[in-house]
Design a protein around this motif. Structure first.
Motif, PDB file in Angstrom:
ATOM      1  N   ILE A  74       0.770  -1.203  -0.092  1.00 10.86           N
ATOM      2  CA  ILE A  74       0.208   0.042  -0.013  1.00 10.86           C
ATOM      3  C   ILE A  74       1.017   1.213   0.020  1.00 10.86           C
ATOM      4  O   ILE A  74       2.025   1.154   0.045  1.00 10.86           O
ATOM      5  CB  ILE A  74      -0.910   0.061   1.255  1.00 10.86           C
ATOM      6  CG1 ILE A  74      -0.104   0.118   2.307  1.00 10.86           C
ATOM      7  CG2 ILE A  74      -1.939  -1.020   1.397  1.00 10.86           C
ATOM      8  CD1 ILE A  74      -1.013   0.421   3.801  1.00 10.86           C
ATOM      9  N   HIS A 148      -3.643   5.746  11.468  1.00 11.38           N
ATOM     10  CA  HIS A 148      -3.995   4.426  11.310  1.00 11.38           C
ATOM     11  C   HIS A 148      -3.922   3.331  12.229  1.00 11.38           C
ATOM     12  O   HIS A 148      -2.790   3.051  12.467  1.00 11.38           O
ATOM     13  CB  HIS A 148      -3.819   3.756   9.941  1.00 11.38           C
ATOM     14  CG  HIS A 148      -4.306   4.688   8.526  1.00 11.38           C
ATOM     15  ND1 HIS A 148      -3.626   5.895   8.118  1.00 11.38           N
ATOM     16  CD2 HIS A 148      -5.354   4.512   7.744  1.00 11.38           C
ATOM     17  CE1 HIS A 148      -4.297   6.484   7.347  1.00 11.38           C
ATOM     18  NE2 HIS A 148      -5.257   5.748   6.708  1.00 11.38           N
ATOM     19  N   ASP A 152      -7.649  -0.323  10.273  1.00  9.67           N
ATOM     20  CA  ASP A 152      -7.467   0.594   9.046  1.00  9.67           C
ATOM     21  C   ASP A 152      -6.431  -0.057   8.198  1.00  9.67           C
ATOM     22  O   ASP A 152      -6.793  -0.077   6.997  1.00  9.67           O
ATOM     23  CB  ASP A 152      -7.038   1.935   9.588  1.00  9.67           C
ATOM     24  CG  ASP A 152      -7.995   2.537  10.510  1.00  9.67           C
ATOM     25  OD1 ASP A 152      -9.255   2.491  10.214  1.00  9.67           O
ATOM     26  OD2 ASP A 152      -7.544   3.066  11.497  1.00  9.67           O
ATOM     27  N   LYS A 154      -5.298  -3.357   8.046  1.00  5.96           N
ATOM     28  CA  LYS A 154      -5.789  -4.577   7.388  1.00  5.96           C
ATOM     29  C   LYS A 154      -6.789  -4.216   6.147  1.00  5.96           C
ATOM     30  O   LYS A 154      -6.729  -4.968   5.464  1.00  5.96           O
ATOM     31  CB  LYS A 154      -6.432  -5.156   8.471  1.00  5.96           C
ATOM     32  CG  LYS A 154      -5.332  -5.929   9.497  1.00  5.96           C
ATOM     33  CD  LYS A 154      -5.911  -6.796  10.531  1.00  5.96           C
ATOM     34  CE  LYS A 154      -4.856  -7.276  11.324  1.00  5.96           C
ATOM     35  NZ  LYS A 154      -5.304  -8.004  12.722  1.00  5.96           N
ATOM     36  N   ASN A 155      -7.582  -3.173   6.273  1.00  2.00           N
ATOM     37  CA  ASN A 155      -8.598  -3.099   5.537  1.00  2.00           C
ATOM     38  C   ASN A 155      -8.075  -2.461   4.199  1.00  2.00           C
ATOM     39  O   ASN A 155      -8.335  -2.584   3.097  1.00  2.00           O
ATOM     40  CB  ASN A 155      -9.769  -2.047   5.706  1.00  2.00           C
ATOM     41  CG  ASN A 155     -10.904  -2.750   6.657  1.00  2.00           C
ATOM     42  OD1 ASN A 155     -11.023  -3.838   6.392  1.00  2.00           O
ATOM     43  ND2 ASN A 155     -11.415  -1.915   7.413  1.00  2.00           N
ATOM     44  N   LEU A 156      -6.854  -1.672   4.503  1.00  2.00           N
ATOM     45  CA  LEU A 156      -6.284  -1.076   3.231  1.00  2.00           C
ATOM     46  C   LEU A 156      -5.621  -2.053   2.319  1.00  2.00           C
ATOM     47  O   LEU A 156      -5.441  -2.341   1.194  1.00  2.00           O
ATOM     48  CB  LEU A 156      -4.917   0.075   3.639  1.00  2.00           C
ATOM     49  CG  LEU A 156      -5.504   1.093   4.181  1.00  2.00           C
ATOM     50  CD1 LEU A 156      -4.618   2.036   4.640  1.00  2.00           C
ATOM     51  CD2 LEU A 156      -6.429   1.872   2.833  1.00  2.00           C
ATOM     52  N   LYS A 158      -6.138  -5.534   2.303  1.00  2.00           N
ATOM     53  CA  LYS A 158      -7.472  -6.156   1.458  1.00  2.00           C
ATOM     54  C   LYS A 158      -7.971  -5.931   0.376  1.00  2.00           C
ATOM     55  O   LYS A 158      -8.542  -6.466  -0.379  1.00  2.00           O
ATOM     56  CB  LYS A 158      -8.575  -6.763   2.635  1.00  2.00           C
ATOM     57  CG  LYS A 158      -8.249  -7.541   3.671  1.00  2.00           C
ATOM     58  CD  LYS A 158      -8.940  -7.694   4.901  1.00  2.00           C
ATOM     59  CE  LYS A 158      -8.286  -8.548   5.799  1.00  2.00           C
ATOM     60  NZ  LYS A 158      -9.338  -8.730   7.074  1.00  2.00           N
ATOM     61  N   LYS A 159      -7.632  -4.361   0.145  1.00  5.17           N
ATOM     62  CA  LYS A 159      -8.350  -3.753  -0.941  1.00  5.17           C
ATOM     63  C   LYS A 159      -7.688  -4.171  -2.336  1.00  5.17           C
ATOM     64  O   LYS A 159      -6.583  -4.389  -2.446  1.00  5.17           O
ATOM     65  CB  LYS A 159      -8.429  -2.124  -0.836  1.00  5.17           C
ATOM     66  CG  LYS A 159      -9.551  -1.464   0.092  1.00  5.17           C
ATOM     67  CD  LYS A 159      -9.590  -0.139  -0.005  1.00  5.17           C
ATOM     68  CE  LYS A 159     -10.757   0.037   0.900  1.00  5.17           C
ATOM     69  NZ  LYS A 159     -10.693   1.737   1.110  1.00  5.17           N
TER      70      LYS A 159
END
Length: 159
Positions: A74, A148, A152, A154-156, A158-159
């Motif tokens: 990321i 973050h 936060d 982990k969501n970034l 997974k995107k």
């Protein structure tokens, strides 16, 4: 010379905020079976700027070679170092410093900024906490300066 020093997952379950520094290599649980890795780039007013590597493993171990060849999974991100490494506030999160790269110099950081403020009070901040005024329109080009947490990040990823 890269000069890495590893202490491993079990050595330091908690690191106090004042001891987190640029060049630190960290590991965190992505889920029950996977670990992710990253490096502290710099300290800024609201936390630390970090890079998260594309290296994901079933063990909380990473080699010098993997770090050297790693890409970012990321964009650079500001992490809430206090809640992640020191107080471990988020339920189920487990972030640990597992090593350090001495004499670490960040690369590819030109043009990386975070913004805060509204209207005529907008500012941009680089990875070394240098701040300058910008227009509200220009501020829309950069991510907000928000620390973050585990959820936060982990969501970034997974995107």
């Amino acid at each position: 010379m890269n000069d890495f020093k590893f202490c491993g997952w079990e050595k330091k379950p908690r690191t106090m905020l004042r001891f987190v520094k640029p060049g630190d290599i960290f590991c965190f649980r992505l889920d029950d079976k996977k670990y992710c890795f990253g490096r502290i780039i710099s300290k800024i007013m609201l936390g630390h700027v970090a890079e998260i590597f594309d290296s994901i493993s079933s063990l909380p171990e990473i080699s010098e070679k993997e770090i050297i060849t790693a890409k970012k999974i990321i964009d650079l991100v500001v992490i809430d170092t206090y809640s992640l490494f020191d107080k471990k506030i988020e339920n189920g999160s487990d972030w640990r410093i597992i090593g350090h790269q001495n004499n670490y110099t960040p690369k590819d950081i030109d043009g990386v900024y975070f913004t805060y403020g509204l209207g005529k009070s907008c500012k941009k901040v680089d990875v070394f906490d240098n701040e300058s005024s910008i227009s509200e329109e220009e501020s829309k080009k950069f991510p907000r300066l928000i620390p973050h947490g585990d959820f936060d990040i982990k969501n970034l990823i997974k995107k």
